[in-house]
Design an enzyme around this catalytic site. Structure first.
Site, PDB file in Angstrom:
ATOM      1  CB  CYS A 112      34.501  44.159  -3.017  1.00  0.00           C
ATOM      2  SG  CYS A 112      32.819  43.520  -3.267  1.00  0.00           S
ATOM      3  CG  HIS A 215      36.168  43.279  -7.261  1.00  0.00           C
ATOM      4  ND1 HIS A 215      36.974  42.670  -6.324  1.00  0.00           N
ATOM      5  CD2 HIS A 215      34.892  43.020  -6.888  1.00  0.00           C
ATOM      6  CE1 HIS A 215      36.224  42.049  -5.428  1.00  0.00           C
ATOM      7  NE2 HIS A 215      34.952  42.246  -5.750  1.00  0.00           N
ATOM      8  CD  GLU A 217      40.140  43.199  -7.848  1.00  0.00           C
ATOM      9  OE1 GLU A 217      39.358  42.304  -7.466  1.00  0.00           O
ATOM     10  OE2 GLU A 217      40.032  44.398  -7.482  1.00  0.00           O
TER      11      GLU A 217
END
Length: 237
Positions: A112, A215, A217
């Site tokens: 990001c 993102h 994750e």
């Protein structure tokens, strides 16, 4: 097999709220995603003068995101947009660490805002406020939770991102008002949103220098963990 040591950049907050003194913070899922991918994550305080010392103890650098922006003075565009927010101490450290990692050909993953910083470190420029420069019906600051997709992206065939994920399209979460505008020769745009906005970059001349605007994750798309896994594997080399 020994886990490679991955340095994660931290966010910073002023005194107030959680603590009466200035404090660092980072979501737990950054760390858990790196652990799940096989890495050993460590947090990096903001000390630009120690960037080289930190890198000497690391196998890879992960530049995280946050609710702030890269100073346009770093990429030749001023004045600062009214919608932009700066965190100079954090950016000073991240740009020093990223440039030093690239010089060492250490694997770098930017997520990001970390992708935007990686783009600047590589010589690229940014869009300061997407609604002003690329009006779109796509909600790049999605109203729904970050644990859900906001829109799809197209992955460039033959890119590192395509090789890591094995995908031509992915669903991504989206939480940004800035984006990469231009990249220099030698840097590849590896993903775009349907409105043409840059969603990913990479620098093939480096062992592993990859940025994604979303993102991974969070694992919104099944291919997201493959990005982290590929990064950690590159750090083993």
């Amino acid at each position: 097999m020994k886990r490679p040591i991955i340095g994660l950049t931290l966010d910073s907050e002023p005194a107030g709220g959680w603590s009466k003194l200035p404090w660092y913070a980072l979501r737990q899922n950054y760390f858990s995603a790196v652990i799940e991918a096989g890495g050993l994550p460590v947090a990096l305080p903001h000390a630009p003068e120690l960037a080289a010392d930190y890198l000497g103890a690391l196998d890879g650098l992960l530049v995280t995101g946050g609710a702030f922006d890269v100073d346009p003075a770093l990429w030749g565009r001023e004045p600062l947009h009214p919608k932009a927010t700066l965190k100079p101490g954090r950016t000073d450290f991240e740009i020093a660490a990223t440039r030093a990692a690239l010089e060492r050909d250490m694997p770098v993953l930017g997520i990001c805002g970390g992708q935007q910083l990686l783009a600047v470190a590589l010589g690229g420029t940014l869009i300061q406020h997407i609604p002003d420069e690329l009006p779109s019906e796509i909600p790049h600051e999605q109203p729904n939770p970050r644990t859900e997709p906001g829109h799809d992206i197209e992955v460039a065939p033959g890119s590192l991102l395509a090789r890591l994920t094995g995908r031509a399209r992915m669903a991504v979460n989206s939480a940004h008002h800035q984006a990469v505008r231009d990249v220099p020769d030698g840097v590849v745009v590896n993903a775009r949103a349907p409105d043409g906005l840059v969603e990913g970059i990479e620098a093939p001349r480096h062992r592993f220098a990859l940025g994604v605007q979303w993102h991974p994750e969070y694992g919104v798309d099944p291919a997201d963990p493959l990005i982290l896994r590929g990064f950690v594997e590159a750090c083993r080399g």
